[in-house]
Design a protein around this motif. Structure first.
Motif: not given
Lengths: 343, 343
Positions: B291-304, B180-193
């Protein structure tokens, strides 16, 4: 083009994986880093020792070990009385030390490493014990001898931890770390989530060779504790000893606790940490429930993870997925290359 | 003890954070790495330029910029016609280039960097554009000039990625990466959740200054794409261009899709990857349910996060939590130190 002569003290899964990796990477090491290697000695706990200054026939040696034979027939040189005599007589350039870990004393690994450094060799190990119990002494000795004491694989297998702080992270202030550093307990907790009992989980871990020689070392948190000490000692400069760490293993985690956590969308993890708390430096190994928002939540099976708290990078984390003896062997190889190129 | 003279081309949040970080770390840099720094020039897009070979009064400069004033009053030297003239006339040792990114051409950053290298400076940037569009050319030019072209902060802010492959991971074969390399979209998807609409989420991201200058660069996957290209180009040696990446942004992700994923215990993430698929090298940016088994699952907010697939470490991952301009500034500082000590 130089040829480095290598000896191995301890030659189990990791040592054998390293021997195969050196073979596989030999052209690359030659072309990119300008050196060749020759294995001139192996000392094992159960299959004797062999020295040959012209190089051991590694294919035959590996086959011989597989069929449980002694290495004695490969020996070609003066008689060797014990492991220390073996190290001294080898006149090698580099020793790889991979004898079993001793959490309480770091011996005999620390003495092997000292002997190698005193004999003018670089000393590389995957063994946590001497890092915790003799880091300052061995590092000072290495400096005096103009050699290196390296141990990348002591924590999180071959994942770059010590080399990260030696190289890519200059001028950083490390304030603490948190993570999952013991593969076995992480696997056991995962198996219990799949409704295995604690004993069933332990049996399974033993059957696939994941536990340390003594399963208590994992289950009671000793392995995790000594890794906390190794990280504190080396990258934070705080020589924490195992009995100074607040240590709690996973024996107290019941199926009911696992299920309660699951029902709340959380997971039990054996969390390792070290940081200042009210001006006191606290190392801690303790089962904790972690939420899906924690990067530790998705650390599955035998994977491990550490997150560093620094003044400039607030949440740098390193994940080591699916380790194996090959992964540990890579850390030893990286140490060898970094020794050669002075990094 | 040497003093390095520095110039900044582009002096927004990141440049200013770097100036403050250099000030804060000056004693450490001097004691541990043996150099001091002096900022002798700043060229901005909106507040003019200033050169002073004796060093700019940085406290006053920062205060001046805060109140929106031009830098012209700090200029002390011959007239400067444009940014290229500014670079040449500065006679600095190191240029930091932090002008706005141009995904299509990498300009004018690439030309600034070329001018600096041609003028005998080390060239350090946090700008992805020139890494993708001019990596080979600038790297070759740097070699000819005996200088360095460095860009640690171009991907995942100050987290060590490029330096990791330059240093701690020798003799490794990189097969691909996912993350997950883009902070902004990761934040947006989290906000939509959290049940914000897409537009509400974008407004919020803009209000806290998280989006790139043009929000489409994030939302349509351009920023992520160019990071995939930068990683492929530098650490894999495969000079992928943005239009060669399969790119899909997050505009198609509806609240219903977010909720369906949540109901299944999964999350939508804008997943970036590159690897060989049936002998074809495929770069891809595409929303995926993880899925929760992916390390990407818990990458929150603007983290990458990025996980590397290699021949020896099957799942090495790097997490960058809670980035800020300070984090990016640290990557630039690390580049400076590593330039000085030749790492």
């Amino acid at each position: 083009m130089s040829t480095l002569s290598l000896i191995f003290v301890g030659f189990g899964n990791v040592g054998q994986a390293l021997a195969r990796l050196l073979e596989r990477k030999q052209t690359l090491l030659d072309e990119e880093y300008g050196f060749k290697t020759r294995i001139v000695g192996i000392a094992t706990g159960r299959h004797g020792m062999a020295l040959n200054p012209n190089g051991l026939p590694m294919e035959e040696v590996l086959a011989s070990l597989k069929s449980g034979e002694s290495l004695a027939r490969f020996h070609n040189g003066p008689a060797v009385s014990d492991t220390f005599d073996f190290i001294r007589q080898s006149k090698a350039d580099v020793m790889f030390e991979n004898s079993p870990v001793n959490h309480q004393t770091g011996q005999p690994a620390a003495d092997h490493l000292r002997t190698a450094l005193e004999s003018g060799m670089h000393a590389i190990t995957a063994n946590k014990g001497p890092v915790v119990h003799a880091f300052n002494e061995l590092t000072a000795l290495a400096k005096i001898q103009g050699k290196r004491f390296m141990f990348e694989s002591a924590v999180m297998d071959g994942a770059p931890i010590f080399s990260l702080f030696r190289g890519p992270l200059p001028a950083i202030e490390l304030k603490g770390f948190t993570g999952i550093l013991n593969s076995c307990t992480n696997l056991l907790l995962g198996l219990m989530e799949e409704e295995k009992t604690f004993d069933e989980a332990v049996s399974y871990a033993q059957s696939i060779g994941i536990t340390e020689t003594n399963p208590s070392a994992d289950i009671d948190g000793w392995d995790a504790t000594i890794k906390v000490c190794a990280l504190s000692t080396v990258i934070m400069g705080i020589p924490l000893k195992p009995d100074q760490v607040e240590r709690e293993g996973i024996r107290g985690i019941t199926p009911k606790m696992i299920q309660e956590a699951r029902a709340a969308g959380e997971r039990w993890k054996l969390v390792c940490s070290a940081r200042y708390e009210n001006k006191k430096f606290v190392g801690r190994v303790k089962p904790q429930r972690v939420r899906p928002t924690s990067p530790m939540f998705s650390v599955n099976g035998t994977s491990s993870f550490v997150q560093f708290e620094t003044d400039v990078l607030p949440g740098l984390g390193i994940l080591e997925g699916d380790p194996s003896p090959d992964t540990t062997a890579y850390g030893l190889l990286a140490d060898l290359v970094n020794t050669v190129r002075g990094q």
